[in-house]
Design an enzyme around this catalytic site. Structure first.
Site, mmCIF file in Angstrom:
data_model
loop_
_atom_site.group_PDB
_atom_site.id
_atom_site.type_symbol
_atom_site.label_atom_id
_atom_site.label_comp_id
_atom_site.label_asym_id
_atom_site.label_seq_id
_atom_site.Cartn_x
_atom_site.Cartn_y
_atom_site.Cartn_z
ATOM 1 N N ASN A 178 -0.701 4.732 9.277
ATOM 2 C CA ASN A 178 -1.023 4.873 7.838
ATOM 3 C C ASN A 178 -0.440 3.750 7.011
ATOM 4 O O ASN A 178 -1.297 2.943 6.563
ATOM 5 C CB ASN A 178 -0.421 6.264 7.244
ATOM 6 C CG ASN A 178 -1.312 6.439 6.087
ATOM 7 O OD1 ASN A 178 -1.876 5.895 5.293
ATOM 8 N ND2 ASN A 178 -1.360 7.963 5.844
ATOM 9 N N ASP A 179 0.792 3.648 6.566
ATOM 10 C CA ASP A 179 1.200 2.689 5.549
ATOM 11 C C ASP A 179 0.951 1.277 5.971
ATOM 12 O O ASP A 179 0.611 0.318 5.378
ATOM 13 C CB ASP A 179 2.452 2.820 5.329
ATOM 14 C CG ASP A 179 3.062 4.028 4.705
ATOM 15 O OD1 ASP A 179 2.107 4.532 3.768
ATOM 16 O OD2 ASP A 179 4.015 4.802 4.989
ATOM 17 N N VAL A 180 0.701 0.879 7.255
ATOM 18 C CA VAL A 180 0.860 -0.413 7.944
ATOM 19 C C VAL A 180 -0.847 -0.862 8.040
ATOM 20 O O VAL A 180 -0.892 -1.982 8.413
ATOM 21 C CB VAL A 180 1.403 -0.530 9.459
ATOM 22 C CG1 VAL A 180 2.934 -0.287 9.195
ATOM 23 C CG2 VAL A 180 0.889 0.283 10.217
ATOM 24 N N THR A 181 -1.427 -0.154 7.682
ATOM 25 C CA THR A 181 -2.870 -0.638 7.399
ATOM 26 C C THR A 181 -3.395 -0.491 6.247
ATOM 27 O O THR A 181 -4.586 -0.719 5.828
ATOM 28 C CB THR A 181 -3.686 0.380 8.399
ATOM 29 O OG1 THR A 181 -3.752 1.746 8.047
ATOM 30 C CG2 THR A 181 -3.185 0.306 9.716
ATOM 31 N N ALA A 192 5.409 6.484 2.944
ATOM 32 C CA ALA A 192 5.780 5.833 1.461
ATOM 33 C C ALA A 192 5.164 6.497 0.628
ATOM 34 O O ALA A 192 5.520 5.969 -0.754
ATOM 35 C CB ALA A 192 5.189 4.229 1.714
#
Length: 466
Positions: free
Chosen positions: A392-395, A433
């Protein structure tokens, strides 16, 4: 003669640990690296037990049996998704061991050849104080990290006004009490150091939000190494000094790499509380009137089977669903159709450094198909399909477009530049996050709402039926 033998054996043990660290730098050589580590530890333990001053073999044996039994049970029962909190728990034990050794050295200094109670060498007092301080910080900090990762407490940061000033004051008081210990050599300042360090460990980890936990794990790993190193000086044990320094320095380097991967300040990581002021608790994102394009396993199978290249982006959702084996089976079917398949790993994907690499290796994914962010990020623009499975957050493009976002400035995998993005997720909930992912609502994104493992299995079935 005994001292010469011990020094040589500890040297051999240290070389084994260095070779182990070298081996663990790559998934290809990780197995042999672990073997070197085991050999080095056996040599170190054997050398220590052969020392003439070691007499309580029965007590040591009982401790080893208890610890070995607990370790064996944990290793057999632990799930891959729980590895981050397991590592945090192990770090806490290393820190607590450093505190116990420091206490033993303080009350029985003659056993360690550093003086007598009340008249300990100043250098030894400084060494044991540093080891005990770092150990106590590691212990309580790791306990908080474990509780957040295990879900025993909220992953949201706990902050208050003037937090950094309070932390700085406590740190200065600890230094002052260490000076007092060296001048008075009484028990009161010694235990004040321990208590204040326990408190300091709580205070520097509590303000850290869940999104920063991968860096926390790396940081605590470094702390545990330096704690062992400090106690190694107290014990005059070369193997412990070298091993602690290796763990401490490698953990610090890894923390630096992770900081670059999350656009964090390395100094802020060391001091604690980085990112705490702006991080939001998970699950608070609002979707408003945004719309998404849902799809099915059949849709995903058709799109990928007609693609020329696919980049798979694994994340924590894959780990939770234990979908790595089904994912590899899907990739094998695609490769059999002549489709180019690669895996893209973000430095902080999952809950600890290397989490995704371990899971893919467990599923026997070829190492030459796995690429880090810097190696593959430019290829998304020329890729037909980006298959995101629980990352999720890393994209999240907000890291590049929204200055108010807590993840702003964090390097991400540029999956949105692919021709089509297939995103497996159970719902539209935010990541760790607590930030809504803009990628969900892009025109080229198709959301596959399902359990990751079940969706991969259904995609394989659909492709085989075509």
């Amino acid at each position: 003669m005994q001292e010469n033998y011990s020094a040589f054996a500890y040297l051999v043990s240290s070389v084994c640990f260095i070779m182990a660290l070298r081996g663990l730098s790559s998934p290809v050589t990780a197995r042999i690296g672990n073997i070197y580590a085991v050999i080095g530890m056996l040599i170190a333990i054997g050398t220590t037990l052969s020392a003439p001053q070691v007499l309580s073999f029965s007590t040591i044996l009982v401790g080893m049996l208890i610890g070995g039994a607990i370790g064996t049970v944990v290793a057999l029962r632990i799930q891959m998704t729980a590895l981050p909190q397991l590592v945090a728990a192990f770090h806490s034990l290393v820190g607590l061991a450093a505190v116990f050794v420091a206490a033993a050295a303080f009350y029985q200094p003659e056993a360690y050849n550093i003086g007598v109670y009340g008249d300990i060498a100043i250098a030894s007092l400084v060494e044991m104080s540093i080891g005990a301080t770092i150990g106590a910080i590691t212990f309580t900090g790791s306990i908080i990290a474990f509780a957040k990762l295990q879900g025993l407490m909220s992953g949201a940061p706990v902050t208050f006004t003037g937090q950094h000033a309070v932390n700085g004051f406590v740190g200065l008081v600890i230094i002052g009490v260490i000076v007092l210990l060296c001048t008075s050599q009484s028990a009161f300042p010694f235990w004040m150091i321990i208590i204040l360090s326990f408190l300091f460990g709580f205070m520097i980890i509590l303000p850290i939000g869940g999104a920063d936990m991968p860096v926390v794990i790396s940081m605590l790993n470094s702390y545990s190494g330096w704690a062992a190193c400090g106690i190694g000086f107290t014990l005059s044990n070369p193997a412990l000094i070298v091993t602690g320094a290796l763990v401490g320095s490698s953990g610090a380097i890894l923390s630096y790499v992770m900081c670059k991967g999350m656009n964090r300040s390395f100094i802020s990581v060391i001091l604690g509380g980085f990112g705490g002021e702006s991080a939001a608790p998970a699950g608070t994102a609002a979707h408003g009137d945004k719309t998404v394009r849902p799809g099915s396993a059949e849709d995903a199978a058709f799109i990928m089977k007609n693609a020329g290249s696919v980049i798979i982006v694994p994340g924590y959702g894959m780990a939770v669903a234990q979908a790595q084996h089904a994912l590899r089976e899907m990739a094998d079917v695609l490769k059999a159709e002549g489709i180019k398949v690669r895996y893209a790993i973000h430095p902080v994907a999952g809950r600890m450094p290397g989490h995704m690499n371990v899971l893919l290796a467990e599923a026997n994914v070829p190492y030459d198909e796995v690429f880090e962010l810097d190696e593959i990020n430019r290829d998304f623009a020329s890729t037909d399909v980006a298959f995101v499975i629980g990352a999720n957050d890393v994209t999240n493009p907000a890291a590049k477009t929204d200055p108010s976002s807590p993840i702003y400035g964090m390097p991400i995998l540029d999956v949105e530049e692919s021709g089509t993005v297939l995103f497996i997720k159970r719902s539209l909930s935010s990541g760790y996050a607590g930030v809504d992912n803009e990628l969900f609502y892009r025109d080229n994104t198709m959301m596959l709402f399902a359990d990751a493992k079940a969706m991969c299995e259904n995609i394989v079935k659909a492709m085989n039926d075509m």
